[in-house]
Design a protein around this motif. Structure first.
Motif, PDB file in Angstrom:
ATOM      1  N   ILE A  34       0.855  -1.187   0.000  1.00  0.00           N
ATOM      2  CA  ILE A  34       0.000   0.000   0.000  1.00  0.00           C
ATOM      3  C   ILE A  34       0.896   1.244   0.000  1.00  0.00           C
ATOM      4  O   ILE A  34       1.738   1.403   0.873  1.00  0.00           O
ATOM      5  CB  ILE A  34      -0.934   0.011   1.226  1.00  0.00           C
ATOM      6  CG1 ILE A  34      -1.863  -1.212   1.189  1.00  0.00           C
ATOM      7  CG2 ILE A  34      -1.743   1.298   1.275  1.00  0.00           C
ATOM      8  CD1 ILE A  34      -2.720  -1.394   2.428  1.00  0.00           C
ATOM      9  N   PRO A  35       0.695   2.126  -0.977  1.00  0.00           N
ATOM     10  CA  PRO A  35       1.510   3.347  -1.015  1.00  0.00           C
ATOM     11  C   PRO A  35       1.293   4.175   0.255  1.00  0.00           C
ATOM     12  O   PRO A  35       0.176   4.256   0.770  1.00  0.00           O
ATOM     13  CB  PRO A  35       0.994   4.111  -2.242  1.00  0.00           C
ATOM     14  CG  PRO A  35       0.182   3.133  -3.016  1.00  0.00           C
ATOM     15  CD  PRO A  35      -0.269   2.077  -2.062  1.00  0.00           C
ATOM     16  N   GLN A  36       2.349   4.799   0.740  1.00  0.00           N
ATOM     17  CA  GLN A  36       2.257   5.584   1.969  1.00  0.00           C
ATOM     18  C   GLN A  36       1.265   6.727   1.848  1.00  0.00           C
ATOM     19  O   GLN A  36       0.620   7.096   2.808  1.00  0.00           O
ATOM     20  CB  GLN A  36       3.636   6.125   2.351  1.00  0.00           C
ATOM     21  CG  GLN A  36       4.575   5.045   2.822  1.00  0.00           C
ATOM     22  CD  GLN A  36       5.933   5.608   3.212  1.00  0.00           C
ATOM     23  OE1 GLN A  36       6.282   6.731   2.882  1.00  0.00           O
ATOM     24  NE2 GLN A  36       6.707   4.813   3.932  1.00  0.00           N
ATOM     25  N   ASN A  37       1.137   7.281   0.643  1.00  0.00           N
ATOM     26  CA  ASN A  37       0.245   8.425   0.481  1.00  0.00           C
ATOM     27  C   ASN A  37      -1.199   8.018   0.183  1.00  0.00           C
ATOM     28  O   ASN A  37      -2.054   8.867  -0.024  1.00  0.00           O
ATOM     29  CB  ASN A  37       0.763   9.373  -0.590  1.00  0.00           C
ATOM     30  CG  ASN A  37       0.875   8.732  -1.960  1.00  0.00           C
ATOM     31  OD1 ASN A  37       0.733   7.520  -2.114  1.00  0.00           O
ATOM     32  ND2 ASN A  37       1.147   9.544  -2.965  1.00  0.00           N
ATOM     33  N   ALA A  38      -1.510   6.724   0.193  1.00  0.00           N
ATOM     34  CA  ALA A  38      -2.871   6.273  -0.094  1.00  0.00           C
ATOM     35  C   ALA A  38      -3.866   6.807   0.933  1.00  0.00           C
ATOM     36  O   ALA A  38      -4.999   7.135   0.591  1.00  0.00           O
ATOM     37  CB  ALA A  38      -2.931   4.751  -0.150  1.00  0.00           C
ATOM     38  N   ALA A  39      -3.452   6.895   2.179  1.00  0.00           N
ATOM     39  CA  ALA A  39      -4.338   7.380   3.236  1.00  0.00           C
ATOM     40  C   ALA A  39      -4.690   8.855   3.052  1.00  0.00           C
ATOM     41  O   ALA A  39      -5.706   9.324   3.546  1.00  0.00           O
ATOM     42  CB  ALA A  39      -3.692   7.174   4.599  1.00  0.00           C
ATOM     43  N   ALA A  40      -3.862   9.571   2.313  1.00  0.00           N
ATOM     44  CA  ALA A  40      -4.086  11.000   2.087  1.00  0.00           C
ATOM     45  C   ALA A  40      -4.801  11.260   0.764  1.00  0.00           C
ATOM     46  O   ALA A  40      -4.707  12.341   0.202  1.00  0.00           O
ATOM     47  CB  ALA A  40      -2.743  11.735   2.111  1.00  0.00           C
ATOM     48  N   ALA A  41      -5.539  10.273   0.264  1.00  0.00           N
ATOM     49  CA  ALA A  41      -6.170  10.359  -1.059  1.00  0.00           C
ATOM     50  C   ALA A  41      -6.925  11.666  -1.311  1.00  0.00           C
ATOM     51  O   ALA A  41      -6.769  12.259  -2.381  1.00  0.00           O
ATOM     52  CB  ALA A  41      -7.083   9.164  -1.283  1.00  0.00           C
ATOM     53  N   PRO A  42      -7.726  12.160  -0.356  1.00  0.00           N
ATOM     54  CA  PRO A  42      -8.479  13.387  -0.639  1.00  0.00           C
ATOM     55  C   PRO A  42      -7.592  14.608  -0.915  1.00  0.00           C
ATOM     56  O   PRO A  42      -7.999  15.520  -1.620  1.00  0.00           O
ATOM     57  CB  PRO A  42      -9.309  13.602   0.626  1.00  0.00           C
ATOM     58  CG  PRO A  42      -9.395  12.261   1.268  1.00  0.00           C
ATOM     59  CD  PRO A  42      -8.092  11.584   0.927  1.00  0.00           C
ATOM     60  N   SER A  43      -6.386  14.607  -0.387  1.00  0.00           N
ATOM     61  CA  SER A  43      -5.517  15.772  -0.561  1.00  0.00           C
ATOM     62  C   SER A  43      -4.466  15.605  -1.655  1.00  0.00           C
ATOM     63  O   SER A  43      -3.636  16.494  -1.855  1.00  0.00           O
ATOM     64  CB  SER A  43      -4.833  16.112   0.770  1.00  0.00           C
ATOM     65  OG  SER A  43      -4.003  15.039   1.168  1.00  0.00           O
ATOM     66  N   LEU A  44      -4.502  14.491  -2.378  1.00  0.00           N
ATOM     67  CA  LEU A  44      -3.519  14.259  -3.436  1.00  0.00           C
ATOM     68  C   LEU A  44      -3.835  15.093  -4.673  1.00  0.00           C
ATOM     69  O   LEU A  44      -5.006  15.337  -4.971  1.00  0.00           O
ATOM     70  CB  LEU A  44      -3.489  12.778  -3.818  1.00  0.00           C
ATOM     71  CG  LEU A  44      -3.062  11.775  -2.746  1.00  0.00           C
ATOM     72  CD1 LEU A  44      -3.173  10.362  -3.292  1.00  0.00           C
ATOM     73  CD2 LEU A  44      -1.644  12.052  -2.290  1.00  0.00           C
TER      74      LEU A  44
END
Length: 134
Positions: A34-44
């Protein structure tokens, strides 16, 4: 000798809902992939989100391709098949728990078998191929 070959294609947009639904990515993907930035999807940014979706789609296709190469269908937890990258960047397929057990049961020479995986993606689609050599 080739024991099995599997290939699968996945539409990247399919994983957008998964990315936006809490816990959905973790339901199908191993923490190692799982990419580290996946949890930040709304702000990508759009480009960052596209990269995450392509990564997830390629890895999901690898899980499906493995089941086809094994000739078993999905008889294991999808989280137990995962793709990591060697230091060189080469993708490597890992197995644990239920996927490793299915591999041991179905591949007569599992101890010396080699599993090869190739991933590719281009905007809308990702594809994976798995070859099991014994």
């Amino acid at each position: 000798m080739i024991f099995g070959v599997g290939i699968d294609i996945a539409k990247c947009a399919r994983f957008e809902k998964w990315l936006d639904t809490p816990g959905m990515v973790e339901r199908f993907f191993n923490p190692k992939e799982i990419p580290q930035n996946a949890a930040a999807a709304p702000s990508l940014t759009a480009a960052q989100k596209s990269a995450v979706l392509q990564r997830l789609a390629a890895r999901f296709a690898a899980k499906e391709a493995f089941s086809k190469a094994l000739g078993s269908g999905l008889v294991f937890d999808l989280r137990d098949v995962f793709v990591t990258n060697a230091a060189s960047g080469k993708p490597e397929l890992g197995l644990e728990k239920s996927a490793l057990q299915a591999f041991k049961e179905r591949c007569p020479q599992w101890q010396t078998a080699k599993i090869f995986v190739s991933l590719s993606h281009e905007k809308e689609y990702a594809v994976a191929q798995v070859i099991i050599e014994i």
